[in-house]
Design an enzyme around this catalytic site. Structure first.
Site, PDB file in Angstrom:
ATOM      1  N   TYR A 209       0.839  -1.196   0.000  1.00  0.00           N
ATOM      2  CA  TYR A 209       0.000   0.000   0.000  1.00  0.00           C
ATOM      3  C   TYR A 209       0.875   1.248   0.000  1.00  0.00           C
ATOM      4  O   TYR A 209       0.640   2.184  -0.784  1.00  0.00           O
ATOM      5  CB  TYR A 209      -0.936   0.022   1.213  1.00  0.00           C
ATOM      6  CG  TYR A 209      -1.733   1.301   1.286  1.00  0.00           C
ATOM      7  CD1 TYR A 209      -2.706   1.586   0.338  1.00  0.00           C
ATOM      8  CD2 TYR A 209      -1.481   2.245   2.281  1.00  0.00           C
ATOM      9  CE1 TYR A 209      -3.415   2.780   0.393  1.00  0.00           C
ATOM     10  CE2 TYR A 209      -2.194   3.434   2.335  1.00  0.00           C
ATOM     11  CZ  TYR A 209      -3.159   3.705   1.386  1.00  0.00           C
ATOM     12  OH  TYR A 209      -3.857   4.886   1.429  1.00  0.00           O
TER      13      TYR A 209
ATOM     14  N   LYS B  72       1.200   4.357  -2.868  1.00  0.00           N
ATOM     15  CA  LYS B  72       1.031   5.785  -2.599  1.00  0.00           C
ATOM     16  C   LYS B  72       2.330   6.560  -2.844  1.00  0.00           C
ATOM     17  O   LYS B  72       2.287   7.742  -3.197  1.00  0.00           O
ATOM     18  CB  LYS B  72       0.497   5.995  -1.182  1.00  0.00           C
ATOM     19  CG  LYS B  72      -0.958   5.586  -1.016  1.00  0.00           C
ATOM     20  CD  LYS B  72      -1.872   6.342  -1.995  1.00  0.00           C
ATOM     21  CE  LYS B  72      -3.334   6.013  -1.810  1.00  0.00           C
ATOM     22  NZ  LYS B  72      -4.215   6.783  -2.721  1.00  0.00           N
TER      23      LYS B  72
END
Length: 255
Positions: A154, A158
């Site tokens: 994750y 990002k």
């Protein structure tokens, strides 16, 4: 009247952006998400409060490039001129150490957070060429600024959004398209519930003992960013709840 295209608009930050911008009476809303029923409910709520606000909704999974191309091609003609793109669609799946991670979770995060953002942006830019004040806003995260335990993939997605935002700003400079990244810390939406695959209790515990940001907090910030004069661009805005100092350091009240 500026046309705003918001991905992932059925809930959370996306829905809050739609409601806040609708209330300002200077935007028309082009909304997409995977859950069309939720979008329809949002549209009804917005138009009950703002009867003059124009809203057009359609179902879209940003992971499907061919569907993006088809859906944008088939927009009614009066919705094919877009001024603002808010790349909000994104998610996290699981919170596992890298060696225990589920590759299916990795694929879903990469396909949504990185490839989906790229697909939507690529095929929306041609629809922005008539705009006198085009603007792209990417929803990043504190996870795009630092890495935390078990955040691995994750955080990587990002960080990719952060890098892509910087690259877009360079590549689109000659077109006069502003590009902004909004990078929130803890925001209480469906994010944690999705991350923990429907475990509502575990998701609720993420925010115990502190006041997190809300979707409206982020929507208000995006409204401010969009209100800046043509010659002003806010490149990157990191926003945290007062109780959060970094990705992992928070102050929780004890009973």
């Amino acid at each position: 009247m500026r046309t705003v295209f918001i991905t992932g608009a059925s809930s959370g930050i996306g829905a809050a952006c739609a409601e806040v911008l609708a209330s300002e009476k200077k935007y028309r809303l082009l909304l997409c998400a995977r859950r069309l029923s939720k979008l329809t409910e949002l549209q009804e709520r917005i138009q009950a409060q703002n009867p003059d606000c124009e809203v057009f909704c359609f179902e879209l999974d940003v992971r499907d490039q061919s569907d993006i191309i088809q859906k944008l091609k088939n927009l009614p003609n009066d919705w094919k001129d877009i001024d603002i793109l808010i790349n909000n669609a994104g998610l996290s799946q699981g919170l596992d150490l890298i060696q225990n991670g589920d590759p299916d979770d990795w694929d879903r995060m990469i396909d949504t957070n990185v490839k989906g953002l790229l697909y939507v942006t690529k095929h929306t830019i041609p629809l922005m060429q008539e705009s006198t004040h085009p603007h792209i806003i990417n929803l990043g995260s504190i996870a795009g600024k630092e890495v935390y335990p078990s955040g691995n993939v994750y955080c990587a997605t990002k960080h990719a959004v952060d890098a892509l935002t910087k690259a877009m700003r360079i590549d689109l400079l000659e077109k006069g398209i502003k590009v902004t990244s909004i990078d929130p810390g803890m925001v209480e939406t469906e994010f944690s519930e999705v991350r923990f695959k429907g475990d509502k209790e575990r998701a609720k515990n993420v925010y115990n003992g502190l006041t997190p940001l809300s979707g409206k907090d982020i929507a208000d910030i995006i409204s401010f960013v969009l209100s800046r004069p043509t010659h002003v661009n806010i490149n990157d805005l990191l926003v945290m709840p007062t109780a959060q100092a970094s990705g992992t350091i928070v102050k929780r009240d004890t009973l």
